[in-house]
Every structure is written in structure tokens, then in C-alpha cells.
Design a protein around this motif. Structure first.
Motif, PDB file in Angstrom:
ATOM      1  N   UNK A 233       0.738 -37.072 -18.785  1.00  0.00           N
ATOM      2  CA  UNK A 233       0.655 -35.959 -19.742  1.00  0.00           C
ATOM      3  C   UNK A 233      -0.539 -36.110 -20.681  1.00  0.00           C
TER       4      UNK A 233
ATOM      5  N   UNK B  82      -4.063 -33.611 -20.758  1.00  0.00           N
ATOM      6  CA  UNK B  82      -4.654 -32.905 -21.885  1.00  0.00           C
ATOM      7  C   UNK B  82      -6.039 -33.441 -22.215  1.00  0.00           C
TER       8      UNK B  82
ATOM      9  N   UNK C  56      -8.104 -31.811 -19.681  1.00  0.00           N
ATOM     10  CA  UNK C  56      -8.042 -30.358 -19.747  1.00  0.00           C
ATOM     11  C   UNK C  56      -8.641 -29.763 -21.007  1.00  0.00           C
ATOM     12  N   UNK C  57      -8.636 -30.497 -22.109  1.00  0.00           N
ATOM     13  CA  UNK C  57      -9.145 -29.932 -23.361  1.00  0.00           C
ATOM     14  C   UNK C  57     -10.565 -30.410 -23.656  1.00  0.00           C
TER      15      UNK C  57
ATOM     16  N   UNK D 106     -10.268 -27.429 -16.337  1.00  0.00           N
ATOM     17  CA  UNK D 106      -8.910 -26.948 -16.073  1.00  0.00           C
ATOM     18  C   UNK D 106      -8.501 -27.272 -14.650  1.00  0.00           C
TER      19      UNK D 106
ATOM     20  N   UNK E  80      -5.462 -29.988 -13.614  1.00  0.00           N
ATOM     21  CA  UNK E  80      -4.292 -29.570 -12.836  1.00  0.00           C
ATOM     22  C   UNK E  80      -4.249 -30.296 -11.504  1.00  0.00           C
TER      23      UNK E  80
ATOM     24  N   UNK F 290      -3.001 -33.737 -12.190  1.00  0.00           N
ATOM     25  CA  UNK F 290      -1.591 -33.750 -12.556  1.00  0.00           C
ATOM     26  C   UNK F 290      -0.707 -33.575 -11.328  1.00  0.00           C
TER      27      UNK F 290
END
Lengths: 549, 679
Positions: free
Chosen positions: A151, A155, A158-159, A166, A170, A173
């Protein structure tokens, strides 16, 4: 000491929560908080490493008595315990996590300007996940930490990642989750089988108890491996799915380059430095220890995959023009080496693999940090746009060269200490694989030095600065970058010159695992005994011993 | 038994039903208040006022439920504080109203959770104004809850059907309450048409079952089907009428729990209904329907579960496993394609029904019935609360944006970080990520599925569990899409206003449940496992005639024949005593409503360690539960057989030795009685 261990694991999480609850925190305060938390964690983990007893094979610093139960009852009905402890397999990886965290924080010191509090919060949360993962002695606790690491990194990528972040996050993940659920299935199956077939129907989730109990199971079917559906082989494959993706082994590696390239520097450092080791650690802790017959049965298949990974990773790295991608593919190659060492199934190979996990964490972490230093200044990682930076950034040149040489396994640096026993161990087991893998070593030296040459030597070439950085003087390597990289450099040299104390703590735990693996080779009738396997253990072991000292 | 037995009502039974009665009456109060005092008020303030009044009633029901739970099961010494003589609390009867409803620990627990969910759902209904018939709306929601609570308590097929209809008819109406939207009417109509067809089929199945057994009580049905010898799992091989009844009933249940292939109504109804109603359909009605499903399958039809301890043999375990596999796979794959949040959640709830059906199949097949069923209940409760939170997100979007696409969530993580983190945790729990409650729900359920000693069925269960885990990965794709929208994309278009307490409440409650029972799941797991014991234990107070009927029906079946077929002709050994006119005997069954005097053969029940095993009745039948801690009941002293002239006793005599040797748990309960009758 048990309290200290728990404290070490959860201290970063406390820091993370503090940062989460203060989202408006300024960059300076946030990074200082993170740094202090990480430094205290590092100090604690160094204390633990210092008092770690080298000759003990049972887990240390566990809450309960040696021999179990190791922890606090968490779910009384299901016998799940919150049990933490360290043994020879995990202690160095545990310390490595704490060390690399410092590097990661220093690497994002200046570069993270957008929502810094959350960035450091995720980094610290990730550290708790990894520390807990290496320290857990219960399969459920292990799995919880295993999934928990996804997790924060999701982030982080992703951030704060690059333009394709993005997709990368994903991809990362879901890929990892897919594998880890199969691993979960395998773990549940192990617990269920242990419950049904052990003497007295013991329901346990404890890793040491499972390892011991599964070895002495009163079920003849468990102790033979004749086909893919034999229990050990089947469960080996289930467990393997998750760990092979984490490593990543050859056909499952596709998430890695994307995740690395898009990830911020800190994320890359932790991802390559520690997270990939989770795969190797899991293979050793679960696959090799609990389902050794599966490893024996699938030996050829696994070694083939590992060798392909070594060579494929090296060749792909050669073809890269992006420095970060090059380092990412070199990870695929080097992790192939580690898996090869594990599947050598003798003490030499496994020893080498475990120490190489630490080494690879140090060198790759350092390489990614160097790439981060470059990128921060030039906003490009294309080798064609860079050149002659030795003159501009001499300190960076020093760090880059040293870590490249360490990664290329130059004798006297740490890579050699790991890769030589791996090759020696594999040579004793399967010469062809060892010889093929050795070419990967040569290629490794080639692409790393080639990268060093293109970036550091030759006439000075710098890309046009754009945006706010236009016409700005290129900053020299800052104190925080030096502070982040120096410990790694020290360790690279230290392990290279003086590997004995490191190996001394690994060895005692490896011996029984390797003994079980070696003893189970001749007993399985259906094992495909490949013609290329030349069992000639004695001389090779001697060579390996000399090599590892 | 004497036909003139006193027809008595035990007033204590009403006390047990207090929460339901409060809710039912409160629905009328709300209606009256709406048409009376509030008639002149504008819509919005009427909604708020009525909402608070409704909540008052729900609080009343909550207090009644907690009170009943604490007094009847003597938690914290409450019984001493509150024990009027006429209540006679020393004997917490497991069943009330002559065995039609259960009043055990399990029912009380489920009631409590249903009321808590109702509380959240009603508060969510006050978030924004989607209709102007507020009195009717709140009354229907309350009455549907009454249906759910009674459905979860039903111990008898007729009650089961009536309560199921009470629940769904209220929900049909609620679905089409957003009158200015065509989708709402469409969803309600589809729900209604599908629902009435499936109800008809369900009723047909029930009637077949009654025809086969001559009784409607679940426990008596089980007794009829339990063979005298061998394994109590007889399966359904060759039993065409049984299979028909089973499949028809599964159509009904499959519709209620939205399992593939009876799911077609769900996406449209979920999308069309106002978000609070959707939330209530997806959680409350699913919880109640699953409980009823488990009661019927695991209690009444337990002997039909499977044959020879293998999953793939004829029996309902195989059918349920197939439904589970289809629901998981289809639900998840279909959810992947959705862009609308409510539709996505609708398909995902189909998938969750699939996961839970895996647990039900495991419970039917494994020898650890109550542990497996308890793990399903745990999953059910966690699913209920987390999904309420998830639908509250849809309500938030519907309120402020008038559309509920996933892309409407863009940038929410930056505007409202607190609630966004809560939603993040909800989604992760729905995926099944540790250490959240959803993970432990799946872990327990799948572990119970694999924890079976028989190697024949284990491989099938392994495949099923593997499919379930693969499906969890697939589900991660679309749940992560929500996270991606919230955290990784910038906001665009109109911004949503702050959530307000009505919408924040379900989200926060769901998060607290997901996180709290994730970090420390033990209390809820233990509660659910002990609650599952009474759920699968007795049920149906087998007083007098019911038991006789059951025994008689069983005796009619050939004891020597294959245990799988239900024959209608009498066996030779029983025929003389049974009289030469079997049809006549069938046409004049013993009276349906016998007296409930203590001297009658009242079945006693172990209330999961909490209820006091009553056993005062002279002809008390101890039923041995499957749970480990229940061995004590095996040694129950043999008690007097109630004096009857039916052929049952003689039939029992001849079978008694066989039963003692059989070693089947289900049969031992009858053995002491038969022993006593022999000398």
C-alpha cells in the motif's frame, strides 16, 4: 530484547502516523521528523544486530521461551500469534532495511516538494512493513506485513512518480497481489496439512514450528515427490508464485522496470534494495525450508528460469539508454543470481545467496541513489545526453564507480563475496548452469562499466536546463547526499574485505536447511536426475569455503 | 398425546420478540406522524423530523434487543436485576411460538447487528431528499427490517416464506421510491418481477419438501431424512423429487442473495434504487437471506448435503459450490467493466455472495459445521458494515453530483483526506487486504474450507478456494480503480460538498469495523462461532406430534434399502404396526399445534455454552451438537418416552441397536430414548 524488537518494528509506523495527522507540515519539519525516526530505528536495529548471538539457530529476541511459543496470542481460537524474532536469515536483511531507509530519506531530502509529510509518512510505513516482515515468526503476521508493504509503495509510485506513474503503480499493485494470494493459498494449505497429519493434530501458524513439524510429518505421501500434483511440489508452486513475482524471476519480471522507472528515487531504493529481497527471503523461509522436495523435484525448471533471468536481465540492461532502466534490469540479472544460489541447495550456494541479498541491497540502493542525484540536477537519465560528469560532480563519480564495481563483483568489494560462493555452489550441483550464469557476471561488469564510462568520462556533456533551473549552476553533491551514500560505501567495502562476521551469523541457520535439501536428493525415486548434474561435492565445497572466507 | 392439550401462549415469547414488535409498531407511528403533525411542513424538514423520529424507534428496538440479550443470557448478571416471576428466565427457551421462531443467542446476536445496520442506513437516508413520501419510506424500511429479523429467526418453512416475502415486498417498494427517476421505477419493476417469479418457484420447492417429509419444521425435516444407519450424509443420488425441491429452493435463495445465475435483477435494482435503499438491500437483506439459507441447508437439509463425504457427489454442496464458482467469477469479471460506482458495487456484491457460498459449501461438507458457519457469519457481518460505507460513498456522489460514476470521485483524496482514507480502508477490506477485517473473513472461511480430513473432497475445495483467491485479485482491479480516482487523479468538474454527518457516519462506522475487527478479530469471530452452534443445533421445538410425525415418516422408509431414496411404501418390519392404511395415516396427521406444557417432550438446546440447557421436560430430547464442547449432552440421562400409541415407538425399538452402532452424531440424540423404551 523482545520489547526492543517490537519497538524497532513499530517505531517508524508511529512516526508515519504523526506525519499523516499533520498533512500541512512543512518540508523541513517533515523530513526532520522522518530522519529522526529512521535514525532511532537504525540505532535500535544496530543494537539488536550487535547483541545477536551468532551460534544460535532458534529465533532470537522472541517474546516467548526459545523453542516456542514465540509470541503473544493474538487470535486465541485460531492459534495465531503475534510473534516476532530474528534469526540468521533475517538479521542482516532487517539491518539492511534500517540502513537503506536513511539513504531513502536523504535521497528525497530536496526532491520532494509536493506534500512532503505524506511522502515521508508512506516511506516510514513501508519501513515498518519490511521490518515486520523480516522479523515475523508467524505465517499470518508475515503475510499481513507482506501485503502491507504494497500500500505505501502503491502511493509512493502513484503520487510522486514519473509521467506513467498511475499505470506503474497499478501494475505493481495487482501483479504483486496476484502472486501473493497464491502464496496465501499455499500457506493455508501448509497449515491445514500440518494440522491434519502431524502427531496430535497440532494447529499452528508459527513458522519455526511449521518448518519443524512439516519435516517430521507422519504422512508418507508428503515425503515423496513424483509428479506435479504431489503435495510438496504443488504447494511449492503455489508459494513460488508470490515470491517469484517479488524477486522477480524471469517471466514474472515485467512489472519491475516500469515500477522502477516511474518510482521516485526513495521508492526505487527501497524497492530494489529491500522489497525484492522479500522474494528471496520467502523462497528460503517457506519454499526451501517447508517444501524442500518441491525444490528438488523442480530443480531443472527453477535453475533454467534463474539462468535465463541472469542472462536476459544482463542483455536487456546492455540495450538500455536510460540509466535507471539499466540499473533496474541489472536487478533482474542479479536477483537471478541469488535464486541460483538458493537452488544450488548446498550450504555454499545458500550462504552466498543470503549474503548476496544484503550486498545487492547495498549496491543497487547506492546506484539508484546516484541516479537520483543525477536526475535531480539534469532532469534526464538518458546516457546520450550525459557525459564527463567526473569533472562536474567528482563525489558522485566516486560513489557511482564504487557501487558499480561492488555490483560487478570485483574482488575486494561485497559483490564478489556473494556471487563467488553462488557460482561455486552451483558448479558443484550443475556445471552448465554455473558456466552460463558466469557469463551473466561478465556481462554485468560490461554494462555497468559501460554506463560509468558514458556518464562520467569523456568530454563534458550536460543537457539544457529547463524551467526554473535554467542557467542555474549545477549544485555540487550536497551534505545530505553524502550522508545517505557514505554508509553504503563503507558497508560495500567492509563486507568485501571482512565477510566472516556476516557469514558467521548466517551459517548456523543455513546448515540444517541445506542438509535437508541435500539429503532429500537421492531418496526421491521420481526425481528427474539430469545428466548434466555431476555430483562432485567435496572439491567444490572446498573451493567454495575458500572463496567465502 | 391427548388432543385436548391446553392451547397456551407463553407471554414471555412476546418479550423475546420485543425488537421486532417495537419496529413494527413504530412504522405505524411514523406513518401517522407524517400524515398528522408533519403534513404542512416542507419536504426537507419533514424528512429530517421523520428521520429523527424513526431513529428514535430504532434506538428503542436496539435497547430492547440489548436488554433481551443481556437478560435472557444473563450477561453481566442482568438476570438478577430484572426477573419478574412470570418471565421465568431461568429457562431461556431456544424456540418460541411453538417452534416457529428461534429465540436463541444466535437470533439475538443477528438482531443486534441488523438493528445497528438499520441505524446507519436510516441515518444515511436523511442525507438528501430523493422523494417526498417520507412517512411511507421510513415505515417500509422499518417493516422490511422486521421481515429480516424474523427471517433470520425462522425455524419453519412457512414462517420462512412469509417473512421472506415481508422483507422483499417492502424492498420492492423502496427501490422505486425515487419517483422522478425512470431508472428507479425500472429497477423496482425488475426487482419485483424477478422476485415474484422466484418466490413462486421457492414456494413450490417448499411444498415439495413438505410433501416429502410431512412437516415444515427444519429440525423435523432433518430427522426425517437422517438415515438410521451409516453416514448421515446421504446425498441425493437417484432422488428426483428431492433434487427438484432442492433446486427450486435454491432458485429462491439464489435470487435473494443475488447469486449467479439468479442475479440479473441486482445491477439494475442497485443502480436504480436510491443509494440508502441500495445499501439496505445489499446488506440487511443479504445478511438475513444468508442466515435463512444456511439454516435451511445446514440444518434442515443437512442429510442432503453430499454423499460419501465427497463434494462432487449428488447433493446440495455440489450445487452450491457451482453457484459459488459462477457467482465469484461472473461477479468480479462483470464488475471490471463497470464505470458506475453503484453498478460496480452491485456486481461486487454478487461476487461476495459467491465467496460466502464457498463458506456455506464448506460448512455443509466439513465435519466442523459450526466453525465453518461461524466464519461465514463473520464474513457476513463485516461485509454488511463495509458495504454500507461503500454505498454511502455512492450516496455522497448522488447527492452532490447527481451521478455516481467512479470518475466523479477524482481528487477526493486531496479535498477530504480523512474520509478518503476511510474509503481507502473500506476498499482494501473489501479486496481482502490484511490486516483489515475483510482479510480475516476470507482467511477464516477459506481455511475452514480446506480444513477437512477427507482427501476426496479436499481437492475440489482447494480448487474452489484457489478460484476464490484468484477472484480476489480480479476484484482488486476495480476496487483499486476507486483508489486511483481518489488519490492519483486531480479533481475535475463540480466539487462535492463536505459529506456531513449523514454520509460520514456509515463510512466511519464501516472503517471502524473493518479496522477494529481486523486488528483484533477474536471477539467477533468467537461470538459468531458460538452463535453458529445454536443456529445449527436444534431448532424447532419438537414437541409431541411434530417429532412423532418425523419419526413416523422416517419409519416408513425402508431401513434396509439404500439410504438415498425416499420410498413411499412401508417396510415389512413396520407395516403391521403402522396399520395397513398408510395413506390414511398420512391424511390424518397428529394435530399441528400441540400444547407446550413443561411435561411435554420439549426439546432442549445448548445455547452455545451460554444458554442453560433446560432439559426439564420429562421427554426432553438432547440433541448432540457438532461442536466439540458439547459432548456432555451425549450422556443425558434417558428419560421417559411420552406415552403415545403411534407406531413410532415400535419402529424405534427395532432400530435402536443399529443406531447405537452407527456412530453418527445426528442419530445419537434419539438413542437414549429408544434404549429407555426397550426394556
Amino acid at each position: 530484547m523482545a520489547t526492543l524488537l517490537v519497538l524497532t518494528v513499530f517505531l517508524p509506523f508511529v512516526g508515519s502516523l504523526v506525519l499523516f495527522l499533520q498533512p500541512k507540515l512543512e518540508k523541513k519539519t517533515a523530513r526532520m521528523t522522518a530522519l529522526i525516526t529512521a535514525l532511532v530505528t537504525l540505532a535500535f536495529s544496530l543494537i539488536l544486530t550487535a547483541v545477536f548471538k551468532p551460534d544460535v539457530t532458534t529465533p532470537q529476541f522472541a517474546a516467548g521461551a526459545p523453542g516456542g511459543p514465540y509470541g503473544w496470542n493474538w487470535l486465541s481460537g485460531a492459534k495465531i500469534q503475534f510473534a516476532l524474532g530474528l534469526d540468521g536469515l533475517s538479521v542482516w536483511l532487517f539491518a539492511l532495511t534500517a540502513v537503506l531507509q536513511i539513504t531513502a530519506i536523504f535521497a528525497s531530502w530536496e526532491s520532494i516538494t509536493e506534500r512532503p509529510a505524506h511522502h515521508y509518512a508512506f516511506l516510514l510505513a513501508l519501513e515498518t512493513g519490511l521490518l515486520g516482515l523480516f522479523a515475523s515468526l508467524d505465517v499470518v503476521v508475515f503475510y499481513i506485513f507482506f501485503e502491507f508493504t504494497l500500500i505505501p509503495l502503491f502511493f509512493l509510485i502513484g503520487i510522486w512518480g514519473g509521467p506513467e506513474r498511475r499505470k506503474a503503480s497499478i501494475y505493481f499493485f495487482l501483479y504483486t497481489l496476484a502472486g501473493s494470494l497464491l502464496t496465501l493459498l499455499g500457506v493455508i494449505a501448509l497449515v491445514a496439512i500440518h494440522y491434519q497429519h502431524s502427531a496430535g493434530h497440532v494447529l499452528t501458524f508459527s513458522i519455526p514450528e511449521l518448518t519443524h513439524g512439516l519435516a517430521n510429518l507422519k504422512w508418507p505421501g508428503w515425503h515423496s515427490a513424483t509428479s506435479l500434483t504431489s503435495p510438496q511440489v504443488f504447494i511449492f508452486l503455489l508459494l513460488f508464485a508470490g515470491f517469484a513475482i517479488k524477486v522477480p524471476m524471469f517471466p514474472f519480471h515485467t512489472w519491475l522496470p516500469l515500477a522502477h522507472v516511474e518510482s521516485p528515487t526513495a521508492g526505487s531504493i527501497i524497492l530494489a534494495g529491500v522489497l525484492l529481497k522479500v522474494g528471496g527471503y520467502g523462497l528460503l523461509r517457506f519454499n526451501m525450508s517447508m517444501t524442500p522436495l518441491g525444490a528438488v523435484y523442480l530443480f531443472q525448471f527453477l535453475v533454467t528460469l534463474a539462468v535465463i533471468g541472469v542472462i536476459y536481465g544482463a542483455l536487456t540492461a546492455l540495450a538500455q539508454t536510460d540509466v535507471k532502466k539499466l540499473v533496474a534490469y541489472s536487478s533482474v540479472s542479479h536477483m537471478g543470481f541469488i535464486v541460483l544460489g538458493l537452488f544450488a541447495m548446498n550450504p555454499t550456494g545458500i550462504d552466498g545467496a543470503v549474503i548476496q541479498m544484503v550486498n545487492h541491497g547495498l549496491t543497487t540502493g547506492a546506484l539508484f541513489a546516484c541516479v537520483g542525484v543525477l536526475y535531480e540536477r539534469y532532469h534526464t537519465r538518458e546516457m546520450s545526453e550525459l557525459g564527463g560528469l567526473w569533472n562536474r560532480l567528482p563525489l558522485l563519480a566516486f560513489f557511482l564507480i564504487l557501487s558499480s564495481l561492488g555490483s560487478a563483483a570485483v574482488p575486494g568489494l561485497n559483490g564478489f563475496v556473494g556471487e563467488f560462493p553462488i557460482l561455486a555452489g552451483m558448479f558443484a550441483k550443475n556445471r552448465t548452469a554455473a558456466v552460463l550464469a558466469a557469463t551473466g557476471m561478465v556481462l554485468g561488469a560490461y554494462y555497468l562499466l559501460w554506463m560509468v564510462q558514458r556518464v562520467l568520462f569523456g568530454p563534458l556533456r550536460e543537457p539544457h536546463q529547463h524551467g526554473d533551473h535554467a542557467h542555474a549552476e549545477v549544485r555540487p553533491v550536497g551534505w545530505h547526499e553524502i550522508a545517505g551514500l557514505t554508509p553504503l560505501m563503507v558497508l560495500i567495502v567492509l563486507i568485501g574485505v571482512l565477510p566472516a562476521p556476516f557469514l558467521a551469523r548466517i551459517n548456523p541457520v543455513i546448515e540444517p536447511i541445506a542438509a535437508r535439501l541435500e539429503s532429500s536428493v537421492p531418496t526421491t525415486g521420481g526425481t528427474p536426475a539430469p545428466e548434466v548434474t555431476h555430483m562432485n561435492p567435496a572439491p567444490a565445497a572446498v573451493v567454495a569455503r575458500q572463496g567465502s572466507r | 398425546m391427548p388432543p385436548t392439550a391446553a392451547f397456551t401462549i407463553n407471554f414471555r415469547d412476546f418479550y423475546v420478540l420485543a425488537p421486532e414488535i417495537v419496529l413494527a409498531l413504530w412504522g405505524l407511528v411514523v406513518l401517522l406522524y407524517d400524515v398528522g403533525w408533519l403534513r404542512k411542513l416542507p419536504n426537507a424538514s419533514r424528512q429530517q423530523k421523520l428521520g429523527w423520529i424513526t431513529l428514535l424507534g430504532v434506538f428503542g428496538a436496539l435497547i430492547a434487543a440489548i436488554h433481551a440479550l443481556m437478560v435472557r443470557f444473563n450477561l453481566y448478571g442482568m438476570q438478577e436485576l430484572f426477573n419478574p416471576a412470570w418471565m421465568d428466565f431461568d429457562r431461556p427457551e431456544p424456540v418460541i411460538f411453538w417452534g416457529t421462531l428461534a429465540g436463541d443467542l444466535f437470533t439475538e446476536t443477528i438482531n443486534l447487528f441488523l438493528i445497528l445496520m438499520l441505524l446507519v442506513a436510516i441515518r444515511l437516508s436523511m442525507a438528501w431528499s430523493f422523494t417526498d413520501s417520507w412517512g411511507e419510506y421510513f415505515a417500509l424500511i422499518l417493516w422490511s427490517t422486521v421481515g429480516m429479523m424474523l427471517l433470520a429467526a425462522a425455524e419453519e418453512l412457512l414462517t420462512l416464506f412469509l417473512t421472506l416475502e415481508t422483507m422483499t415486498i417492502c424492498l420492492y417498494l423502496c427501490t422505486s421510491f425515487e419517483k422522478n427517476k425512470r431508472r428507479s421505477a425500472e429497477g423496482g419493476l425488475k426487482y419485483f418481477v424477478y422476485g415474484s417469479v422466484s418466490s413462486a418457484l421457492f414456494l413450490f420447492g417448499l411444498s415439495l419438501l413438505y410433501g416429502l417429509t410431512g412437516t415444515t419444521e427444519l429440525y423435523a425435516i432433518k430427522m426425517v431424512f437422517t438415515p438410521e444407519t451409516g453416514d448421515s450424509h446421504i446425498g441425493l443420488a437417484g432422488n428426483v423429487s428431492g433434487m427438484t425441491a432442492l433446486l427450486l429452493m435454491l432458485v429462491g435463495f439464489g435470487f435473494k442473495v443475488a447469486a449467479v445465475p439468479f442475479h440479473q435483477w441486482a445491477p439494475d435494482a442497485y443502480e436504480g434504487a436510491p443509494a440508502p435503499v441500495t445499501a439496505w438491500i445489499a446488506t440487511g437483506s443479504k445478511v438475513a437471506s444468508f442466515v435463512a439459507l444456511m439454516k435451511v441447508l445446514l440444518l434442515g437439509l443437512a442429510p442432503w448435503s453430499n454423499h460419501m463425504r465427497d463434494v462432487a457427489t449428488p447433493g446440495w454442496v455440489g450445487v452450491v459450490a457451482a453457484l459459488a464458482a459462477a457467482s465469484m467469477t461472473f461477479g468480479n469479471l462483470a464488475a471490471l467493466a463497470q464505470r458506475n460506482l453503484k453498478r460496480m458495487l452491485a456486481y461486487s456484491s454478487i461476487a461476495h455472495a459467491g465467496y460466502m457460498l464457498v463458506g456455506v459449501a464448506a460448512a455443509g461438507y466439513s465435519s466442523r459445521h459450526s466453525e465453518s458457519a461461524g466464519s461465514v457469519l463473520y464474513y457476513l457481518i463485516i461485509y454488511g458494515f463495509t458495504n454500507l460505507g461503500a454505498f454511502a460513498v455512492a450516496a455522497w456522489l448522488a447527492r452532490d453530483k447527481d451521478s455516481d460514476d467512479i470518475s466523479d470521485l477524482n481528487g477526493l483524496g486531496f479535498q477530504y483526506p480523512g474520509l478518503a482514507v476511510c474509503i481507502l480502508l473500506l476498499m482494501l477490506s473489501l479486496i481482502g487486504m490484511p490486516p483489515l477485517a475483510g482479510f480475516f473473513g476470507k482467511l477464516y472461511m477459506f481455511m475452514e474450507a480446506l480444513n477437512e480430513k477427507n482427501p476426496e473432497g479436499r481437492l475440489t475445495m482447494l480448487w474452489l478456494v484457489g478460484l476464490g483467491l484468484l477472484n480476489s485479485v480480479v476484484s482488486a482491479f476495480y476496487y483499486v480503480r476507486v483508489l486511483k480516482a481518489m488519490f492519483l487523479r486531480p479533481a475535475e468538474g463540480t466539487v462535492v460538498a463536505p459529506a456531513g454527518p449523514a454520509i460520514a457516519l456509515p463510512i466511519v462506522v464501516g472503517t471502524v469495523v473493518a479496522l477494529g475487527f481486523g486488528i483484533y478479530p477474536a471477539p467477533l469471530v468467537d461470538l459468531m462461532k458460538s452463535a453458529a452452534v445454536p443456529m445449527l443445533d436444534v431448532s424447532g421445538e419438537l414437541i409431541g406430534s411434530s417429532l412423532e410425525r418425523a419419526m413416523w415418516n422416517r419409519a416408513r422408509r425402508a431401513p434396509t434399502g439404500p439410504p438415498t431414496d425416499v420410498k413411499l411404501e412401508l417396510p415389512a418390519s413396520v407395516a403391521p404396526q403402522a396399520g395397513s392404511t398408510a395413506p390414511q395415516a398420512e391424511s390424518t396427521p397428529p394435530p399441528l399445534l400441540p400444547g407446550t406444557g413443561k411435561g411435554q417432550g420439549a426439546a432442549s438446546k445448548k445455547g452455545g455454552g451460554m444458554g442453560k440447557g433446560a432439559g426439564k421436560g420429562a421427554g426432553a430430547l438432547k440433541k448432540k451438537g457438532q461442536g466439540k464442547g458439547q459432548d456432555a449432552s451425549k450422556d443425558a440421562p434417558p428419560s421417559d418416552q411420552p406415552k403415545t400409541d403411534s407406531p413410532t415407538k415400535d419402529a424405534e425399538k427395532t432400530e435402536a441397536p443399529k443406531k447405537n452402532e452407527s456412530g453418527s452424531d445426528d442419530l445419537k440424540k434419539a438413542a437414549p430414548k429408544a434404549d429407555a423404551a426397550k426394556p
